[in-house]
Write a protein that holds these residues in place. Structure first.
Motif, short mmCIF file in Angstrom:
data_model
loop_
_atom_site.label_atom_id
_atom_site.label_comp_id
_atom_site.label_asym_id
_atom_site.label_seq_id
_atom_site.Cartn_x
_atom_site.Cartn_y
_atom_site.Cartn_z
N ALA A 43 105.66 50.88 -18.26
CA ALA A 43 104.57 51.04 -19.23
C ALA A 43 104.40 49.78 -20.08
O ALA A 43 103.29 49.25 -20.21
CB ALA A 43 104.83 52.26 -20.12
N PHE A 44 105.49 49.28 -20.62
CA PHE A 44 105.40 48.05 -21.43
C PHE A 44 105.00 46.87 -20.54
O PHE A 44 104.24 46.00 -20.96
CB PHE A 44 106.70 47.79 -22.17
N LEU B 211 93.86 43.92 -14.52
CA LEU B 211 94.62 45.04 -15.07
C LEU B 211 95.86 45.23 -14.21
O LEU B 211 95.81 45.04 -12.99
CB LEU B 211 93.79 46.33 -15.04
N CYS B 212 96.97 45.59 -14.82
CA CYS B 212 98.22 45.82 -14.08
C CYS B 212 98.54 47.31 -14.08
O CYS B 212 98.68 47.92 -15.15
CB CYS B 212 99.36 45.02 -14.69
N PHE B 213 98.66 47.85 -12.89
CA PHE B 213 99.00 49.26 -12.72
C PHE B 213 100.32 49.37 -11.96
O PHE B 213 100.91 48.36 -11.56
CB PHE B 213 97.89 49.99 -11.97
N VAL B 214 100.78 50.60 -11.77
CA VAL B 214 102.04 50.86 -11.10
C VAL B 214 101.78 51.14 -9.62
O VAL B 214 100.88 51.90 -9.28
CB VAL B 214 102.77 52.06 -11.76
N ARG B 215 102.59 50.51 -8.78
CA ARG B 215 102.60 50.81 -7.35
C ARG B 215 104.07 50.99 -6.98
O ARG B 215 104.85 50.04 -7.07
CB ARG B 215 101.97 49.71 -6.52
N SER C 106 98.89 53.84 -9.86
CA SER C 106 98.97 54.83 -10.93
C SER C 106 99.26 54.10 -12.23
O SER C 106 99.29 52.88 -12.27
CB SER C 106 100.05 55.87 -10.62
N SER C 107 99.53 54.86 -13.28
CA SER C 107 99.85 54.26 -14.58
C SER C 107 101.05 54.97 -15.18
O SER C 107 101.15 56.20 -15.12
CB SER C 107 98.66 54.37 -15.53
N ALA C 108 101.94 54.20 -15.76
CA ALA C 108 103.10 54.75 -16.46
C ALA C 108 102.79 54.98 -17.93
O ALA C 108 103.62 55.52 -18.66
CB ALA C 108 104.30 53.81 -16.33
N ASP D 218 91.03 44.43 -27.57
CA ASP D 218 91.04 45.90 -27.72
C ASP D 218 90.35 46.59 -26.55
O ASP D 218 90.86 47.58 -26.02
CB ASP D 218 90.38 46.31 -29.03
N THR D 219 89.20 46.09 -26.15
CA THR D 219 88.47 46.70 -25.04
C THR D 219 89.24 46.55 -23.74
O THR D 219 89.33 47.49 -22.94
CB THR D 219 87.06 46.08 -24.91
N HIS D 220 89.84 45.39 -23.52
CA HIS D 220 90.65 45.16 -22.33
C HIS D 220 91.81 46.16 -22.30
O HIS D 220 92.10 46.77 -21.25
CB HIS D 220 91.16 43.72 -22.35
N LEU D 221 92.44 46.36 -23.44
CA LEU D 221 93.54 47.33 -23.54
C LEU D 221 93.04 48.74 -23.26
O LEU D 221 93.70 49.52 -22.57
CB LEU D 221 94.19 47.22 -24.92
N GLN D 222 91.86 49.09 -23.75
CA GLN D 222 91.29 50.41 -23.49
C GLN D 222 91.01 50.61 -22.00
O GLN D 222 91.23 51.71 -21.46
CB GLN D 222 90.01 50.63 -24.30
N HIS D 223 90.56 49.56 -21.31
CA HIS D 223 90.34 49.66 -19.86
C HIS D 223 91.66 49.96 -19.16
O HIS D 223 91.70 50.75 -18.22
CB HIS D 223 89.74 48.36 -19.32
N LEU D 224 92.75 49.33 -19.60
CA LEU D 224 94.06 49.60 -19.01
C LEU D 224 94.49 51.03 -19.30
O LEU D 224 94.98 51.74 -18.40
CB LEU D 224 95.10 48.62 -19.57
N LEU D 225 94.33 51.47 -20.53
CA LEU D 225 94.76 52.82 -20.92
C LEU D 225 93.99 53.91 -20.19
O LEU D 225 94.50 55.02 -19.99
CB LEU D 225 94.63 53.00 -22.43
N ALA D 226 92.76 53.61 -19.75
CA ALA D 226 91.96 54.58 -19.01
C ALA D 226 92.55 54.85 -17.63
O ALA D 226 92.25 55.87 -17.00
CB ALA D 226 90.52 54.09 -18.88
N GLY D 227 93.41 53.97 -17.16
CA GLY D 227 94.08 54.17 -15.88
C GLY D 227 93.28 53.69 -14.69
O GLY D 227 92.15 53.22 -14.83
#
Length: 185
Positions: free
Chosen positions: A134-135, A54-58, A96-98, A76-85
């Motif tokens: 975010a993108f 997963l890629c998050f913001v640092r 964090s997450s943008a 879809d599940t992988h994307l949901q894991h990302l969206l959960a932050g």
């Protein structure tokens, strides 16, 4: 006649090399011993858990993290894991997450090795201006998968121009290379 004898002998010998045909299906047992593991990017442990990136913001960039999950996730599940932050431990490490408040993901579809992510416009109350991060999070996360080469975006069924790391806009499917300047180790 002399030349016919070797030809007849050859036909008889070759006729015996075929695979016999059974009259009816028969069960087949697996050979003894272990089988080599399938190749791919996921690392599996004995309990069936695999690595998921997963890629998050640092800071002002993107950082990839690896989580152990129960089996290979669907897109879809992988994307949901990302969206959960990020989880608590990841937040403690400065991640964090943008995504929240920047873009709203409405779903994703896959055609071959291209994922198309449907997004809705974020509301006026969003207050975030880091769309490129975010993108970038979505593209860098999904293209870590062995079955995804690129990610495109659309809004209301139309291709959406999204920012790349260099500030340019693209409506074409993107890859992690489009966000490489933002990737942090």
């Amino acid at each position: 006649m002399r030349g016919a004898l070797p030809a007849v002998l050859l036909v008889v010998l070759l006729g015996g090399c075929g695979v016999p045909v059974d009259d009816r299906p028969r069960p087949v047992s697996a050979p003894p011993g272990s089988f080599p593991a399938a190749t791919g990017t996921a690392t599996t442990d004995p309990d069936g858990r695999v690595d998921e990136t997963l890629c998050f913001v640092r800071g002002d960039g993107l950082a990839a993290v690896t989580r152990r999950v129960d089996g290979v996730s669907s897109v879809d599940t992988h994307l949901q894991h990302l969206l959960a932050g990020p989880d608590d431990g990841e937040r403690e490490r400065g991640l964090s997450s943008a995504l929240p408040g920047t873009i709203t993901v409405a779903g994703a579809s896959t055609t071959g090795a291209v994922v198309t992510v449907d997004v809705r416009e974020a509301g006026e109350e969003a207050g975030r201006s880091d769309e490129v991060l975010a993108f970038g999070q979505i593209v860098c996360t999904l293209t870590q998968r062995a079955d995804v080469d690129s990610v495109g975006f659309r809004r209301d069924g139309q291709p959406l121009e999204v920012p790349r790391a260099d500030g340019s806009l693209s409506a074409l499917p993107l890859t992690a290379a489009d966000y490489r300047p933002l990737l942090r180790r």
